[in-house]
Design an enzyme around this catalytic site. Structure first.
Site, PDB file in Angstrom:
ATOM      1  N   GLN A   1      -4.762  -1.378   9.671  1.00 21.42           N
ATOM      2  CA  GLN A   1      -4.597  -2.719   9.102  1.00 21.42           C
ATOM      3  C   GLN A   1      -5.099  -3.783  10.084  1.00 21.42           C
ATOM      4  O   GLN A   1      -4.723  -3.781  11.259  1.00 21.42           O
ATOM      5  CB  GLN A   1      -3.115  -2.949   8.762  1.00 21.42           C
ATOM      6  CG  GLN A   1      -2.827  -4.259   8.067  1.00 21.42           C
ATOM      7  CD  GLN A   1      -3.417  -4.336   6.663  1.00 21.42           C
ATOM      8  OE1 GLN A   1      -3.375  -3.375   5.903  1.00 21.42           O
ATOM      9  NE2 GLN A   1      -3.992  -5.479   6.319  1.00 21.42           N
TER      10      GLN A   1
ATOM     11  N   ASP B   1     -11.141   2.635   4.048  1.00 21.59           N
ATOM     12  CA  ASP B   1     -11.541   1.222   3.949  1.00 21.59           C
ATOM     13  C   ASP B   1     -13.057   1.088   3.804  1.00 21.59           C
ATOM     14  O   ASP B   1     -13.556   0.021   3.449  1.00 21.59           O
ATOM     15  CB  ASP B   1     -11.104   0.464   5.214  1.00 21.59           C
ATOM     16  CG  ASP B   1      -9.862  -0.373   4.977  1.00 21.59           C
ATOM     17  OD1 ASP B   1      -9.571  -0.677   3.794  1.00 21.59           O
ATOM     18  OD2 ASP B   1      -9.187  -0.723   5.960  1.00 21.59           O
TER      19      ASP B   1
ATOM     20  N   LYS C   1       0.833  -1.207   0.000  1.00 25.39           N
ATOM     21  CA  LYS C   1       0.000   0.000   0.000  1.00 25.39           C
ATOM     22  C   LYS C   1       0.873   1.265   0.000  1.00 25.39           C
ATOM     23  O   LYS C   1       0.600   2.213  -0.733  1.00 25.39           O
ATOM     24  CB  LYS C   1      -0.935  -0.017   1.227  1.00 25.39           C
ATOM     25  CG  LYS C   1      -2.039  -1.066   1.086  1.00 25.39           C
ATOM     26  CD  LYS C   1      -2.777  -1.361   2.378  1.00 25.39           C
ATOM     27  CE  LYS C   1      -3.746  -2.534   2.148  1.00 25.39           C
ATOM     28  NZ  LYS C   1      -4.457  -2.961   3.351  1.00 25.39           N
TER      29      LYS C   1
END
Ligand code: NAP
Length: 313
Positions: free
Chosen positions: A97, A120, A53
């Site tokens: 994460q 997200d 990422k």
């Protein structure tokens, strides 16, 4: 006739190029989008994902920051870090994460992320925006599935879509996006009766199960579009043979590495589907591309008053 292969690597590269152009336009207007990734602990798979990422951010010109609190961090300490990121104006996107270390209350942490920075798309506010068709941030993998369909000119409106899997991060949002795009949607799960029969109704079949090669040809209507979200590592030679016997290239790589990556869809489905995403190289690459897209979208939405109107809604 073998299925058309929907090349996720190519589609993701197109999206990343578009995002890079938008980042350049925003930067020229004095705004550089920024993403903060919080990686608590040392989960090896998470470390690889986060590296990917951060690298993707660099490639498209997004400012990125990696926070690496130790395994021992408490929920309260992590909440303070998230609140600090919420306050910082140069940070447009915050990604925590998962999985978090076991002592952390993950739901509490995800709930603390400012919905305007929730790239997200997991915050209940964004889930609500999605289900009520308001502008918001959409989870990356489901958004990637829709981009594959759109960019491959696969009609969705009026089609029968069946989604196998009802997780909050894949199955449910994919189903909602398909419904918003006017498909007739059925969502299946582990308690569904006659799963193969339900799946055979699908013009568009999305598999998000987490079971290697579970969707065999009996589940698929000839000519259907099959989107394979699954990513499963196979190490058992018997299981490998069930999936790839006779595939010389895979056999060679399995012998060398001792494992192979396979989706939830059995490779034999490519013989009867109309179009199919491969694994690897299908949905996977879209996930990071859509994270980049969401970061720019968050920047645009948050700073709507001082950036020029850009090309994509
Ligand atoms: P998950 O949270 O474990 O959910 C799996 C879903 O599949 C559940 O709804 C479960 O039903 C259902 N299921 C399990 N066994 C089943 C069976 N035998 N018959 C019918 N339904 C069954 O998994 P997830 O996070 O959604 O991920 C699904 C897959 O996608 C995994 O392989 C994951 O690695 C992959 N993934 C890929 C990406 C990417 O970027 N390509 C991103 C995220 C996830 P119940 O609800 O009844 O338990």
């Amino acid at each position: 006739m073998p299925a058309r292969i929907l090349d996720g690597t190519k589609l993701a590269a197109d999206i990343r190029a578009e995002v890079a152009a938008e980042v350049a336009a925003l930067a020229a207007a004095g705004t550089r989008p920024g993403l903060a990734v919080v990686l608590a602990g040392h989960d090896p798979a998470s470390e690889i994902y986060v590296r990917g990422k951060v690298k993707a951010c660099e490639e498209v010109g997004i400012y990125s920051e990696k926070l690496t609190p130790p395994d021992s961090i408490t929920t309260d300490e992590l909440l303070r870090q998230v609140e600090d990121l919420n306050r910082r104006d140069e940070i447009d996107g915050i990604l925590v994460q998962l999985p978090l270390p076991p002592q952390i209350d993950s739901k509490k942490v995800l709930l603390a992320v400012d919905p305007a920075k929730d790239v997200d798309g997991f915050h209940p506010v964004n889930v609500g925006f999605l289900s009520t068709q308001r502008p918001g941030l959409v989870p990356c993998t489901p958004a990637g599935v829709m981009e594959i369909l759109k960019r491959s000119d696969i009609a969705v409106a009026g089609q029968e879509a069946v989604v196998v899997g009802r997780s909050d991060i894949v199955g449910k949002p994919v189903a909602m996006l398909l419904l918003n795009a006017n498909a007739t949607v059925t969502v299946c799960h582990s308690k569904t009766h006659d799963l193969a029969e339900v799946c055979r109704r699908a013009d568009i079949l999305v598999a998000a199960i987490g079971r290697a090669g579970m969707i065999t040809r009996d589940f698929v209507k000839p000519g259907a579009t099959v989107i394979d979200v699954g990513m499963n590592k196979v190490t058992d030679p018997v299981e490998f043979a069930r999936l790839f016997a006779g595939n010389a290239k895979r056999e060679e790589s399995f012998r060398t590495k001792g494992s192979t990556l396979v989706g939830d869809v059995h490779p034999e489905v490519a013989e009867i589907a109309g179009a199919i995403t491969p694994v690897p190289g299908g949905v996977g690459p879209l996930t990071i591309a859509m994270l980049m897209f969401n970061t720019v979208k968050a920047a645009r939405m948050r700073r709507a008053s001082n950036v020029p109107e850009l090309s994509r809604a």
